[in-house]
Enzyme design. Sequence first.
Site, short mmCIF file in Angstrom:
data_model
loop_
_atom_site.label_atom_id
_atom_site.label_comp_id
_atom_site.label_asym_id
_atom_site.label_seq_id
_atom_site.Cartn_x
_atom_site.Cartn_y
_atom_site.Cartn_z
N HIS A 15 0.85 -1.19 0.00
CA HIS A 15 0.00 0.00 0.00
C HIS A 15 0.89 1.24 0.00
O HIS A 15 2.07 1.17 0.38
CB HIS A 15 -0.90 0.00 1.23
CG HIS A 15 -2.02 -0.98 1.16
ND1 HIS A 15 -2.56 -1.55 2.29
CD2 HIS A 15 -2.71 -1.48 0.12
CE1 HIS A 15 -3.54 -2.36 1.94
NE2 HIS A 15 -3.65 -2.34 0.63
N LYS A 19 5.11 1.57 0.98
CA LYS A 19 6.05 1.39 -0.13
C LYS A 19 7.50 1.60 0.32
O LYS A 19 8.38 0.83 -0.07
CB LYS A 19 5.69 2.30 -1.30
CG LYS A 19 4.41 1.84 -1.99
CD LYS A 19 4.21 2.49 -3.31
CE LYS A 19 2.85 2.25 -3.92
NZ LYS A 19 2.28 0.94 -3.83
N THR A 41 3.05 -5.19 -8.36
CA THR A 41 2.07 -4.30 -8.96
C THR A 41 2.69 -2.93 -9.20
O THR A 41 3.63 -2.53 -8.53
CB THR A 41 0.82 -4.18 -8.08
OG1 THR A 41 1.20 -3.79 -6.77
CG2 THR A 41 0.05 -5.49 -8.02
N GLY A 42 2.16 -2.24 -10.20
CA GLY A 42 2.51 -0.90 -10.64
C GLY A 42 3.65 -0.15 -9.98
O GLY A 42 4.82 -0.41 -10.24
N THR A 43 3.30 0.80 -9.13
CA THR A 43 4.27 1.68 -8.50
C THR A 43 5.26 0.92 -7.63
O THR A 43 6.45 1.23 -7.61
CB THR A 43 3.56 2.76 -7.66
OG1 THR A 43 2.61 3.43 -8.50
CG2 THR A 43 4.53 3.77 -7.11
N THR A 44 4.78 -0.06 -6.90
CA THR A 44 5.68 -0.86 -6.06
C THR A 44 6.77 -1.48 -6.92
O THR A 44 7.96 -1.43 -6.57
CB THR A 44 4.92 -1.96 -5.30
OG1 THR A 44 3.88 -1.36 -4.52
CG2 THR A 44 5.84 -2.75 -4.40
N SER A 61 -1.35 -1.68 -11.89
CA SER A 61 -1.58 -1.15 -10.55
C SER A 61 -2.63 -2.02 -9.87
O SER A 61 -3.54 -2.53 -10.54
CB SER A 61 -2.07 0.29 -10.67
OG SER A 61 -2.51 0.77 -9.43
N GLY A 62 -2.51 -2.20 -8.56
CA GLY A 62 -3.43 -3.07 -7.83
C GLY A 62 -4.90 -2.82 -8.12
O GLY A 62 -5.62 -3.73 -8.54
N ASP A 67 -4.07 -6.62 -8.68
CA ASP A 67 -4.46 -7.57 -7.63
C ASP A 67 -5.13 -8.79 -8.25
O ASP A 67 -4.90 -9.93 -7.81
CB ASP A 67 -5.40 -6.91 -6.62
CG ASP A 67 -4.73 -5.83 -5.78
OD1 ASP A 67 -3.47 -5.84 -5.67
OD2 ASP A 67 -5.44 -4.97 -5.23
N ASP A 87 -1.29 -1.39 4.89
CA ASP A 87 -1.45 -0.28 5.82
C ASP A 87 -2.73 -0.53 6.60
O ASP A 87 -3.82 -0.31 6.07
CB ASP A 87 -1.52 1.04 5.05
CG ASP A 87 -1.69 2.24 5.96
OD1 ASP A 87 -1.75 2.06 7.20
OD2 ASP A 87 -1.76 3.37 5.44
N HIS A 94 -10.08 -0.30 -2.88
CA HIS A 94 -10.11 -1.62 -3.50
C HIS A 94 -9.91 -2.70 -2.44
O HIS A 94 -9.33 -3.75 -2.70
CB HIS A 94 -9.07 -1.72 -4.62
CG HIS A 94 -7.66 -1.52 -4.16
ND1 HIS A 94 -6.77 -2.56 -4.10
CD2 HIS A 94 -6.99 -0.43 -3.75
CE1 HIS A 94 -5.60 -2.10 -3.66
NE2 HIS A 94 -5.72 -0.82 -3.43
N ASP A 97 -10.44 -6.34 -3.24
CA ASP A 97 -9.37 -7.02 -3.97
C ASP A 97 -8.30 -7.52 -3.01
O ASP A 97 -7.77 -8.62 -3.16
CB ASP A 97 -8.73 -6.09 -5.00
CG ASP A 97 -9.69 -5.63 -6.07
OD1 ASP A 97 -10.60 -6.42 -6.42
OD2 ASP A 97 -9.56 -4.49 -6.54
N ARG A 103 -7.61 -14.20 0.92
CA ARG A 103 -8.42 -15.42 0.90
C ARG A 103 -7.79 -16.47 -0.02
O ARG A 103 -7.67 -17.65 0.34
CB ARG A 103 -9.85 -15.10 0.44
CG ARG A 103 -10.77 -16.30 0.39
CD ARG A 103 -12.19 -15.92 -0.01
NE ARG A 103 -12.30 -15.02 -1.14
CZ ARG A 103 -12.20 -15.38 -2.42
NH1 ARG A 103 -11.99 -16.65 -2.73
NH2 ARG A 103 -12.32 -14.50 -3.39
#
Length: 131
Positions: A15, A19, A41-44, A61-62, A67, A87, A94, A97, A103
């Site tokens: 999150h 990051k 995912t994306g920015t991470t 991106s998530g 996700d 976080d 989201h 997601d 799960r």
Amino acid sequence: MTDTGQGARIALVAHDAQKEAIVDWARQNRARLERFEICATGTTGGRLSDEAGLEVHRLLSGPLGGDAQLGAMIAEGRLAALFFFIDPLAAMPHDVDVKSLQRLATLYDIPLALNRATADAVLAHIVGGAD
């Protein structure tokens, strides 16, 4: 995916407020992480590549489908572990997601790390399997 040998795929996600923490953790564990195919995912993913020097396959991106891409990898047995620094104090638009990933990781018995302490334990476990 029970094979955690050389080249097994792992995912790193965080999150926004986490990051910096995942990048710092990845920097400290770079030598061990380089044994794996890493997706994020994306920015991470961009930050892990730019700031931690890791080779990362970047997903969407998530909230824009990343996700869901990770969920598919889990369901198809293509992910050895999921590192998702969450976080716990911020509401996520989201959130459904994120809960789905938790799960699926539980359902398919995929090691899941939600913070630095569990990330250290999961990485030690899967690297132990890679030696």
